[in-house]
Design an enzyme around this catalytic site. Structure first.
Site, PDB file in Angstrom:
ATOM      1  N   ASP A  80      85.126  57.509  19.207  1.00 29.69           N
ATOM      2  CA  ASP A  80      85.870  57.379  17.954  1.00 29.69           C
ATOM      3  C   ASP A  80      84.936  57.104  16.782  1.00 29.69           C
ATOM      4  OD1 ASP A  80      88.220  57.870  19.236  1.00 29.69           O
ATOM      5  OD2 ASP A  80      89.069  55.878  18.978  1.00 29.69           O
ATOM      6  N   GLY A  81      83.849  56.356  17.023  1.00 25.59           N
ATOM      7  CA  GLY A  81      82.891  56.095  15.953  1.00 25.59           C
ATOM      8  C   GLY A  81      82.247  57.362  15.436  1.00 25.59           C
ATOM      9  N   GLU A 154      89.697  51.411   8.638  1.00 24.21           N
ATOM     10  CA  GLU A 154      89.950  50.162   7.948  1.00 24.21           C
ATOM     11  C   GLU A 154      88.882  49.830   6.920  1.00 24.21           C
ATOM     12  OE1 GLU A 154      87.010  49.638  10.665  1.00 24.21           O
ATOM     13  OE2 GLU A 154      88.989  49.573  11.608  1.00 24.21           O
ATOM     14  N   ASP A 183      87.417  34.020   8.262  1.00 23.34           N
ATOM     15  CA  ASP A 183      86.143  34.724   8.414  1.00 23.34           C
ATOM     16  C   ASP A 183      86.182  36.083   7.719  1.00 23.34           C
ATOM     17  OD1 ASP A 183      85.106  32.665   9.871  1.00 23.34           O
ATOM     18  OD2 ASP A 183      85.027  33.728  11.778  1.00 23.34           O
ATOM     19  N   THR A 194      94.694  50.573  15.960  1.00 25.97           N
ATOM     20  CA  THR A 194      94.250  50.403  17.347  1.00 25.97           C
ATOM     21  C   THR A 194      92.757  50.106  17.422  1.00 25.97           C
ATOM     22  OG1 THR A 194      94.055  52.819  17.515  1.00 25.97           O
ATOM     23  CG2 THR A 194      96.069  51.822  18.375  1.00 25.97           C
ATOM     24  N   TYR A 196      89.679  47.712  14.970  1.00 28.15           N
ATOM     25  CA  TYR A 196      89.271  46.344  14.656  1.00 28.15           C
ATOM     26  C   TYR A 196      90.483  45.435  14.452  1.00 28.15           C
ATOM     27  CZ  TYR A 196      86.211  42.802  12.417  1.00 28.15           C
ATOM     28  OH  TYR A 196      85.521  41.661  12.089  1.00 28.15           O
ATOM     29  N   ALA A 218      90.122  35.329  12.185  1.00 29.69           N
ATOM     30  CA  ALA A 218      89.923  33.904  12.432  1.00 29.69           C
ATOM     31  C   ALA A 218      90.357  33.053  11.243  1.00 29.69           C
ATOM     32  CB  ALA A 218      88.464  33.618  12.787  1.00 29.69           C
TER      33      ALA A 218
END
Length: 298
Positions: A80-81, A154, A183, A194, A196, A218
């Protein structure tokens, strides 16, 4: 049914040699069907550098610079990257992208190595569908962004590794949503839900849903939860950080920006056509890749 493509551009992963072993299978399957195959120059140079010197068959293909891509179809060889990188290089040219998954999980690149020949035959016969995927455009006030501003997955605002939590003032169409103390914050498309965002507890969005999702990373407060918005809004972000800077990551491409930078996120004015071999496969992919309903006790 789509008109069969004739000129096909090959993109690929240029840093993991083992993922390139299927290149010749893809090329041979396309050429048997009469396709004109061309290679993105950086990937072509990589392939030529790793081919065994005793290969009897020459690898003589035209190379092109990414910014000059001209093809009926683009094939991305990797995970996917790699497909995200291909999407950046193709840009708004409206060239459909087919992903051959040589990575791990893979929600975008869904043709498996075992199915290469069958998939290439179907491609050349026009037996595939095209799904339009929305993107996020990042507009900054302050220093130049310096990286590709469009995200298929994203846009993430993150603290530097050595800094404390950052505060992200977030408004939607001019109305304050909240000040995230965390964070970081991920703003994703349905395609990126689906990725990060999912890893930090965000929801899975159906790919054609007209939505954005905001998922804090976080957060300091446990009451902070992901928020799903319509994708016709403008999301304005302003960051406060003790370190004086923060990271923006757009589909993994990162840049450090000073805290006085204002960010405006909105739906891009174009969509990216993704080739799907099975038009109704999203829920099937979820079941298979997430192993929903499977007994994992053995």
């Amino acid at each position: 049914m789509n008109f069969p493509p004739r000129r096909i551009a090959i993109f690929g992963n240029t840093y993991q040699e083992e993922k390139c072993k299927y290149v010749e299978r893809v090329v041979n399957a396309l050429q048997v069907q009469g396709a004109e195959v061309v290679f993105e120059q950086q990937f072509l140079d990589f392939i030529l550098s790793i081919r065994p010197k005793n290969c009897s068959k020459p690898f003589d293909f035209e190379g092109f610079r990414a910014e000059e891509c001209n093809a009926d179809l683009a094939i991305s060889l990797g995970g996917d990257g790699t497909l995200l990188n291909t999407a950046e290089k193709v840009g708004r040219r409206r060239i459909p992208i087919l992903g051959v998954n040589m990575g791990r999980l893979g929600f975008l690149a869904d043709v498996l190595p075992a199915d290469i020949e069958q998939a290439m035959t179907r491609v050349m016969e026009g037996r595939f569908s095209i799904k339009e995927r929305s993107l996020i455009e990042s507009v900054v006030e302050g220093p130049e962004l310096g990286i590709y501003p469009f995200a298929l997955n994203e846009v993430a605002l993150l603290k530097h590794d050595n800094s404390s939590l950052i505060e992200i003032e977030t408004t939607v169409d001019g109305e304050l949503l909240t000040n995230y103390l965390a964070d970081g914050l991920i703003v994703c498309t349905p395609t990126g839900s689906t990725g990060y965002s999912l890893s930090v507890g965000g929801p899975i969005l159906e790919p054609q849903s007209a939505t954005f999702c905001l998922s804090p990373v976080a957060p300091h407060s446990l009451t902070m939860r992901p928020v799903v918005l319509r994708d016709d809004v403008t999301i304005d972000l302003r960051v406060k950080s003790r370190s004086g800077s923060f990271l923006i990551a757009i589909d993994g491409r990162s840049k450090s920006l000073p805290v006085d930078t204002q960010l405006h996120l909105r739906k891009a004015d174009y969509t990216l056509p993704i080739v799907k071999m099975h038009p109704q496969d999203f829920f099937f992919m979820l079941r298979e890749k997430m192993m929903w309903g499977k007994d994992q006790r053995n």
